[in-house]
Design an enzyme around this catalytic site. Sequence first.
Site, PDB file in Angstrom:
ATOM      1  CB  THR A 151      22.226   1.379  14.919  1.00 58.60           C
ATOM      2  OG1 THR A 151      22.968   2.560  15.231  1.00 58.60           O
ATOM      3  CG2 THR A 151      22.597   0.289  15.874  1.00 58.60           C
ATOM      4  CB  SER A 159      30.031  -8.440  10.850  1.00 59.39           C
ATOM      5  OG  SER A 159      29.204  -7.456  11.399  1.00 59.39           O
ATOM      6  CE1 TYR A 192      26.396   3.839  18.890  1.00 57.52           C
ATOM      7  CE2 TYR A 192      27.127   5.900  19.843  1.00 57.52           C
ATOM      8  CZ  TYR A 192      26.119   5.109  19.344  1.00 57.52           C
ATOM      9  OH  TYR A 192      24.838   5.572  19.316  1.00 57.52           O
ATOM     10  CG  HIS A 227      26.690   8.493  23.224  1.00 62.01           C
ATOM     11  ND1 HIS A 227      25.630   8.000  23.937  1.00 62.01           N
ATOM     12  CD2 HIS A 227      26.585   7.941  21.991  1.00 62.01           C
ATOM     13  CE1 HIS A 227      24.909   7.215  23.168  1.00 62.01           C
ATOM     14  NE2 HIS A 227      25.458   7.164  21.989  1.00 62.01           N
ATOM     15  CG  HIS A 248      27.868  -4.235  38.169  1.00 65.08           C
ATOM     16  ND1 HIS A 248      28.153  -5.489  37.683  1.00 65.08           N
ATOM     17  CD2 HIS A 248      26.849  -3.764  37.395  1.00 65.08           C
ATOM     18  CE1 HIS A 248      27.338  -5.774  36.678  1.00 65.08           C
ATOM     19  NE2 HIS A 248      26.537  -4.734  36.471  1.00 65.08           N
ATOM     20  NE  ARG A 298      21.061   4.236  36.397  1.00 64.63           N
ATOM     21  CZ  ARG A 298      21.938   4.734  35.539  1.00 64.63           C
ATOM     22  NH1 ARG A 298      21.615   5.687  34.724  1.00 64.63           N
ATOM     23  NH2 ARG A 298      23.166   4.257  35.509  1.00 64.63           N
ATOM     24  CE  LYS A 331      27.746  -1.316  11.870  1.00 69.30           C
ATOM     25  NZ  LYS A 331      28.721  -2.369  11.851  1.00 69.30           N
ATOM     26  CD  GLU A 352      34.089   3.334  27.132  1.00 68.50           C
ATOM     27  OE1 GLU A 352      35.007   3.916  26.539  1.00 68.50           O
ATOM     28  OE2 GLU A 352      34.197   2.201  27.626  1.00 68.50           O
ATOM     29  CG  ASP A 360      53.420  -9.098  16.604  1.00 67.05           C
ATOM     30  OD1 ASP A 360      52.404  -8.567  17.078  1.00 67.05           O
ATOM     31  OD2 ASP A 360      54.225  -9.738  17.291  1.00 67.05           O
ATOM     32  CG  HIS A 389      21.512  11.008  24.134  1.00 66.15           C
ATOM     33  ND1 HIS A 389      21.657  10.379  22.930  1.00 66.15           N
ATOM     34  CD2 HIS A 389      22.262  10.296  25.002  1.00 66.15           C
ATOM     35  CE1 HIS A 389      22.451   9.341  23.070  1.00 66.15           C
ATOM     36  NE2 HIS A 389      22.826   9.267  24.307  1.00 66.15           N
ATOM     37  CG  HIS A 390      24.280  10.140  28.152  1.00 64.76           C
ATOM     38  ND1 HIS A 390      24.154   8.832  28.526  1.00 64.76           N
ATOM     39  CD2 HIS A 390      24.822  10.121  26.913  1.00 64.76           C
ATOM     40  CE1 HIS A 390      24.598   8.051  27.548  1.00 64.76           C
ATOM     41  NE2 HIS A 390      25.008   8.810  26.565  1.00 64.76           N
ATOM     42  CD1 TRP A 411      28.295   4.050  34.948  1.00 63.07           C
ATOM     43  CD2 TRP A 411      30.093   4.356  33.668  1.00 63.07           C
ATOM     44  NE1 TRP A 411      27.862   4.468  33.715  1.00 63.07           N
ATOM     45  CE2 TRP A 411      28.945   4.661  32.900  1.00 63.07           C
ATOM     46  CE3 TRP A 411      31.339   4.478  33.054  1.00 63.07           C
ATOM     47  CZ2 TRP A 411      29.005   5.085  31.573  1.00 63.07           C
ATOM     48  CZ3 TRP A 411      31.392   4.905  31.725  1.00 63.07           C
ATOM     49  CH2 TRP A 411      30.236   5.203  31.007  1.00 63.07           C
ATOM     50  CB  SER A 453      45.865   0.394  29.082  1.00 65.85           C
ATOM     51  OG  SER A 453      45.442  -0.731  28.386  1.00 65.85           O
ATOM     52  CB  SER A 454      42.130   2.625  26.153  1.00 62.88           C
ATOM     53  OG  SER A 454      41.537   1.798  27.106  1.00 62.88           O
TER      54      SER A 454
END
Lengths: 663, 232, 121
Positions: A333, A273, A262, A258, A80, A455, A336, A260, A109, A307-308, A144, A174-175
């Site tokens: 943040t 926006s 964002y 982290h 998931h 969890r 925004k 990731e 293009d 912080h994780h 994950w 790919s990314s």
Amino acid sequence: MATTATAPVYAPAERYVGESGVWSWLTTVDHKRIGTLYLFTSLFFFVVGGLEAGLIRAQLSGPNKHLVSAEMYNQLFTMHGTTMIFLAIMPLSAAFFNYLIPLQIGARDVAFPRLNAFSYWVYLLGALFMNSSWLINAAPNGGWFGYAPLTTYQFSPGLNIDFWVIGLQILGVSSLAAAFNFITTIINMRAPGMNLMRMPMFTWNAFVVQFLLVLAFPVITIALVFLQFDRFFGTTFYAIGAGADPLLWQHLFWIFGHPEVYILILPAFGLVSEIIPTFSRKPIFGYPVMVYATMLIAFLGFGVWAHHMFSVGMGPIADTVFGVTTMLIAIPTGVKIFNWIFTMWGGSVQFTTAMKFAIALVGLFTIGGISGVMHSSPPADLQQTDTYFIVAHFHYVLFGGSMMGIFGGIYYYFPKMTGRMMNEKLGTWHFWLTFVGMNVTFFPMHYAGLMGMPRRIYTYDSGQGWELFNKMSTYGTVLLIIGTAVFLWNFFRSHSIGAVAGNDPWKASTLEWSIPSPPPEYNFARIPRVTSRVPLWDITSPRLASEVPHTKRGDKRLDVDVASKHVGHAYPNPIGNQPKQAAEAGLHIEHATGRTAKDLGIPMPNPTIKPLICALGMTIMFSGLLFIHKDNMSLALITIIGGALVMTMALYAWLLTPLEDAH
Amino acid sequence: MTHASAAHGTHAHSAHDDTHGHPPTSTGLDNKKIAIWAFIGSECMLFASLISTYLIYKRRSVVGPYPHDACLPPLCSTPLPAILDIPITSASTFVLLMSSLAMVLALAAVEMKDQPKRTTGERILGSSKLWLWMTALLGATFLGFQAYEFTSFVHEGLTLRTNLFGSSFFTLTGFHGAHVTVGVLWLLSLLAIDYRRGLGPKDAINVDLAALYWHFVDVVWIVIFTLVYLIK
Amino acid sequence: MTHDPVHQPHSTVDHAAMGIAKEHPTWSTYWKVAVILTLITAIEVWIYYIPSFVASRLFVPSLLIMSAVKFVTVVLFYMHLRYDHKLFRALFMGPLIIAAVTMLGLMFLFGKLSIGVGAPN
């Protein structure tokens, strides 16, 4: 080709119909078709990931349920997370990058069309590879984040983690390929006058995300390489007995992980926006600050990873530093959030479905953001870490943030992509079902978490005060599934029978709305010359545009050659027979003509199958590693070398073939 | 001596065919060159992760052989030498540095292909084939040194699996070696084009891409040589 | 390869417009750079064999500085960033800074920097 300075008259669109047929899709290098492929594929995987979540919630709906086994539950929550992050939200964002970036900057293009096709095929094959693990009942089961040493061979001897580690490696290619492509596209393919500070906010967010990708993915690549080597070749990177540090994986993973976060949220911020100014009939509030805030978020995003990991005990200095940077990142943040609110403030707000989703993002992301700030304090985090409170937090930012923004983006851009409108009534149903379902699902998790529910447990005993919250979450999930079904029904129905949209159904301000829907293969018959931040409103709603003081500055620049920009350069019109004034008319609206690039003499890249073959070779090469664990070295070598040969030969053939016919 | 500036990426539309008939790029720079610099930026993070891991695991191996410190009985049942061979690696470092010199000369030769060569010196400096061969051979020599180093380490009892030092050392230098290998193949591909139709100023951008990659790999080695080999 | 005549006058103003210095590296620059790189490498290896210097606090910093000088020299001259568009400098420096800061962060987190950079062994 009419050039008009008055409000556009929507001719009953002569819809552009390109080539069809499977082969044309396999060989396409058109950024719009690749964007479409991304959209359909990632929606499919969004549904897959959603169904996995449905099973998880069914299992947890009450205490001591045994709908699935513990092992199956591990596979479900791992897949998931992995599916939603790597196979749904990131490629959904990529669908918009592909479709919108060239349109928004006035290009025909991307910079490297074939590399773009390659990125998509690698994504598709990587996704299929990873999900093929279900067929042999060995789906990844290590979370994950795949914490090593748990995911090393010693503790996870099955093929499960092999699929995960190889699959992520493939998806990373790919990314990265897509990121280099979009960086180059945004830097180098802008229409004359499209300064960086005139770029639409979506393109800005996309631009920043590409840098996050380019800098974050190499780190996970290396962490995965170590894990692969440990699993396949017996290295000792994560072998505690050999003196390895159990935190190495965690640090490397979160240095990637982290940013990731964002990578997942900024594209949705970009879409919102675009949506909020359009439906507030006001230019975005504080455009430059929005740009700088995006860059600041990205930069600080590389300094908060630990912080994780507060609970591993890094010591007071590290805890303080990472706590403070985490609190700091809330500032841009928050900027925004306020800018979106001030954009709506005093505007004439239209509550279309897209706008509802956008407003929902502003509210729900704020909730998720604030619970994020709660975790930034190490003592508080120690109470919350590894509980459902965290699950609630990141679903508020990822579902309440990313997915709400992406849904809004789909409603907003569907007319541009298909030439037809989505049904607003069904859209409203979709919105309310999703909005209510999302809150019913995830809000109770805050409470379950604070009451100590950990969890990743596959079941729980009664009497701990968790039953009610879990039951609510499960009911909410039912609403979400119904909502998504309504959305899919709306999506496919509107695809064939939606009302014809015309160029600019929302009266928006950016370049993509100045061309027909869906856009012809060449996008712009004549490349626009951009003179403002809200180019289309200069034509369609000059009153709105005049409220943006800065956009007029720099008009004179168009006639001078400013350092490093070719803005003053009159682009030689490929049609060649335009009167001089028309060729220099700058901004204009193009109507559907049904003329092809060939008719207009516009050089377009040739379709080619080579990127697909190259991607296929690469996937085969990577999948050969699986046979090492089946102790079949010869088969492994044959597959790896064979795949590498196919990849290399396709690559050479690709590089030695010109992009387009000589003119 | 004047150089055509094409290699410095300023003439996107004149440098190669891809953008012919297209609007000039926004910056006037070549697409491919922007992409390769972005790629090099990305590679910084790749090697930063590898080098960090090597440094983190330094002096944490529980068994030998170790990079700098010989291990003698009674600490080790059999004596283990300090395994890094500084003289050999200094030589291979020198070879790689010289390959960078050859690479810039190859690029200069391609850029000046059309200019008349009067003296023997100019003819030598202007031979793109010579300098591309030189770069590729020096790169291959470096790889030879690395193969020798790896084999002798294995003979002395250090493999990927032996200890943390072996794992992180072979992975780090192996990744670098793989980059050099790709570079050599790239150079050989350019040579093939040079033999088939000759590389001229309009190809300078493509040679420049290979050169930037090659120098970057060299720069990474400069860092590895100091951090891995020299600092004890 | 035919050129659109409209492009031509433009190309001639590229250099001035893009702030690119007229000077370009020449053969003499190239070999001087090579000599400098070789000399620094020789010094690095030389001090490696002076036990008293290896034991001193200066050993690691001096090696790091020499390595950085070589790094910068190759990047500025051989990768011609010194002569090239500032965009390329940004594309390289940004990631390099993030990579360097991340490395320093990791070294600190794993206790490799707690005593100070210059501490021998």
